[in-house]
Design a protein around this motif. Sequence first.
Motif, PDB file in Angstrom:
ATOM      1  N   GLY A  73       4.416   5.545  26.983  1.00  0.00           N
ATOM      2  CA  GLY A  73       5.025   6.776  27.238  1.00  0.00           C
ATOM      3  C   GLY A  73       5.290   6.499  28.958  1.00  0.00           C
ATOM      4  O   GLY A  73       5.229   5.918  29.729  1.00  0.00           O
ATOM      5  N   ARG A 118      14.967   7.873  29.148  1.00  0.00           N
ATOM      6  CA  ARG A 118      14.093   7.808  27.945  1.00  0.00           C
ATOM      7  C   ARG A 118      13.309   8.715  27.449  1.00  0.00           C
ATOM      8  O   ARG A 118      12.738   9.221  26.054  1.00  0.00           O
ATOM      9  N   SER A 175      12.582  10.187  23.411  1.00  0.00           N
ATOM     10  CA  SER A 175      11.647  10.065  23.242  1.00  0.00           C
ATOM     11  C   SER A 175      10.881  11.478  22.535  1.00  0.00           C
ATOM     12  O   SER A 175      10.729  11.558  21.122  1.00  0.00           O
ATOM     13  N   ALA A 214       4.754   9.117  17.469  1.00  0.00           N
ATOM     14  CA  ALA A 214       5.706   8.794  18.180  1.00  0.00           C
ATOM     15  C   ALA A 214       5.544   7.428  16.999  1.00  0.00           C
ATOM     16  O   ALA A 214       6.975   6.286  16.947  1.00  0.00           O
TER      17      ALA A 214
END
Length: 825
Positions: A287, A501, A505, A783
């Motif tokens: 992450g 990003r 995500s 995720a």
Amino acid sequence: MTDTGGMVLSAPMAGWAMPLADVPDAVFAQGMMGSGVAIDPVDGVLHAPCDATVTSIHAARHAVALTTDDGAELLLHIGIDSVAMGGEGFEALVAPATRVAAGTPLIRFDLDLLARRASATATPVLVVGEGFVATPIATGRIVAIGEPLLSITRVADTAAPAPSANGNAGRWESLTVALPHGLHARPAARIAAAVRGRDAVVTLVCGDRRASALSMTGLLGIGAVHGAHVSIEAQGADADAVTAAIVDILTATSEPDSAPPPPPARPRIAVAELEPGVIAGVGAVPGVAIGTVRWLRAAEIVAPPGSGNSAAERDALARGLDRLRAELEGGHGVMAAHRAMLEDPDLLMAFDTAVADGRGAAEAALSVTRAQAAALAANSDPRLAERADDLRDIGQRLASAILGTTPEAFTVCGDEILLADDLLPSQLAALVGMPAGIAIVRGGPTSHVAIMAAARGIPMVVALGQAVADLTDGATLIVDGDAGTVHLAPDDAALTRARTRIATSAEAIRVAREGADGRPATTSDGHEIAVCVNLGDAIEAAAAIADGAEGCGLLRTELLFLDRPTPPTRDEQAATYRAIATAMAGRPLTIRLLDIGGDKPAPYLAIPAEENPALGLRGIRVALAHPDVLEAQVAAILDAADAGPVKIMVPMVASLAEVMAVRAVVDRLRGDRQVSIGAMVETPAAAIAADLIAQACDFLSIGTNDLTQYALAMDRGNAAVAGGIDGLHPAVLRLIAATCEGAARHKVPVGVCGGMAADPLAAPILIGLGVVSLSVPPARVVATRALVAGLSHAAARAHAATAQTLTSAAEVRALARAFAQGNAA
């Protein structure tokens, strides 16, 4: 030459596109066959690159010739020296004279067999003959089926002049083809080269088929196999010389170019230098996070000297132990482990001895735990080395409990990056608030703190060294847990990239969470990849299921066995397993058998100290050496099968015999209860022998952490070499590929439950290598489902094939970052 129009050919297969010069065969590399590119394939079907007519299919079915509507002649040649396979592993899906559309499957082939039997799998895609020239569109990267590959341009008529009339009436010759593999691409190219530019018009005849000696596709289509009769018809001043050259080529009993070629040129991935201000550490939790620095500098506890009254100090120690046990009571995960460690009789005896020697109770708590932690940190078994922080933590907490002090609450905000020299589990558990990310000067990626951070979904980078030691509170940082870096004082461009990003995500995770309705995770091209969860207890199960976990791929059972004077009973174990199976609500629960070993991790097992515990009595070796412990655990797992489907996973397997021994115990105890049995692939021996081990297994699961350290001969607990440990090393990837290939022979599925499954850079490669399930920490379930949904399985296979050809983990990570960025674009 004049350009008079052109067309585009699409990639007929997925794989690495390379210039012809990189093909390990001089005939193709030097352009003797024609112009074009080559593809190193990752699947076993060749498709039409455009609308065309099938001119011919070679007798060995490894090559097909096409003619486009504009009259361009194409040759698609699967592999190098593949003609020697004699058609084995190849299936023609179309016939000569068939009209095909772009994308039509032409030939199906066994890619694994091709890789073993041909000298290379590189597949040239060529424009042959006169009148057209090909210009590559895509080389030096992965291409997908249907992606633009070549531009074909028609050029002005360059046909050779008619043969001169000099009284030579021509030449006719008949022969029997002696070439071992008949007339295929390599001799056809040499024949065309012998005729090109000479004063001769030459035709070869085989049966009722005829072809110009200048036509590659025509020569391959006449069916001139070994032993066939061929006639040569030639006219022109050079007819005699050209005919003699062709006769020499076709009557040779061996092929001068058929010796094994040098290894193919591998794509080189440039490993980018770190940007200014970017510090490399080790990624512990994936992450990206942006925030301002918030230092956690815990004050060292100062223990007063002993009072000289041993009885009073023993009483203070006992009260402190009771107070700490009460604080830990009811905790789960790491806190439950600390509660169990407090019951270690060796530890309690060491406290008592220190007090008897005149130390104060708090001083004894600190000195004993620090000494034992230092010994554990130096242990070659990473599982034991990682417990050093836990012991230091217990010492700190016990000293506080003895002194009656309470650590000052530490508050951290969601826009802050927690920075620490080191971080203890209790410190993370006691935080008020949740940081955006964590950056640690020391630490390791598999510590309990990293596991706790992963469970909370906090991006984390460890082992940063002194490069961040001088940062002050309030400084802006970017923590990149994917890349294992922190960016100091990032500029606006870097911040914008990081925010993009994070937003991308978050949106992918939102969509994945909405779709977490029990359906399997599916790639964009329809391949199902099971996303499971690694669990330590029942509490984590419910949240993971809500996020879409399709089962538990790893339940660690060590905490039931460690730091206690006697082994857990069958009923005690069964109750624990049954509670978790119930929480899984009908989803499969994979229970790993006892996986301990090393320097006396369990007193009741009486395992002697070993010089190298990582290579000694550990994993399934311990259970087989203590059959009573193994039988009790197997029986307990079977008892829990009434609460839901359970699987038994055998750790640290190195041979088929070990699995067979466990299966014998299970078969003897199972009765009519159903349970699957699988093996963990954590040793190179198990990876290489996967085809043998799979015979006794219902599934295989790869433990990438141990597999990596054993493959690279680098101890995860040794700071001197830990920086070189990376599961994306090509050697490790090849072992994973070997595991998948071996298991596939018995139709046994392969999953990954190690750290690489949760690594967003590694997961696409694992899927491309053939892994069909990923088991990840609870916080990574959504995720990972999102990652799978945004991934093309075909692209993943091409990506994985390229990764295996690289020379270092750094190159693979650079490739993986580029792939991830391409997917996100």
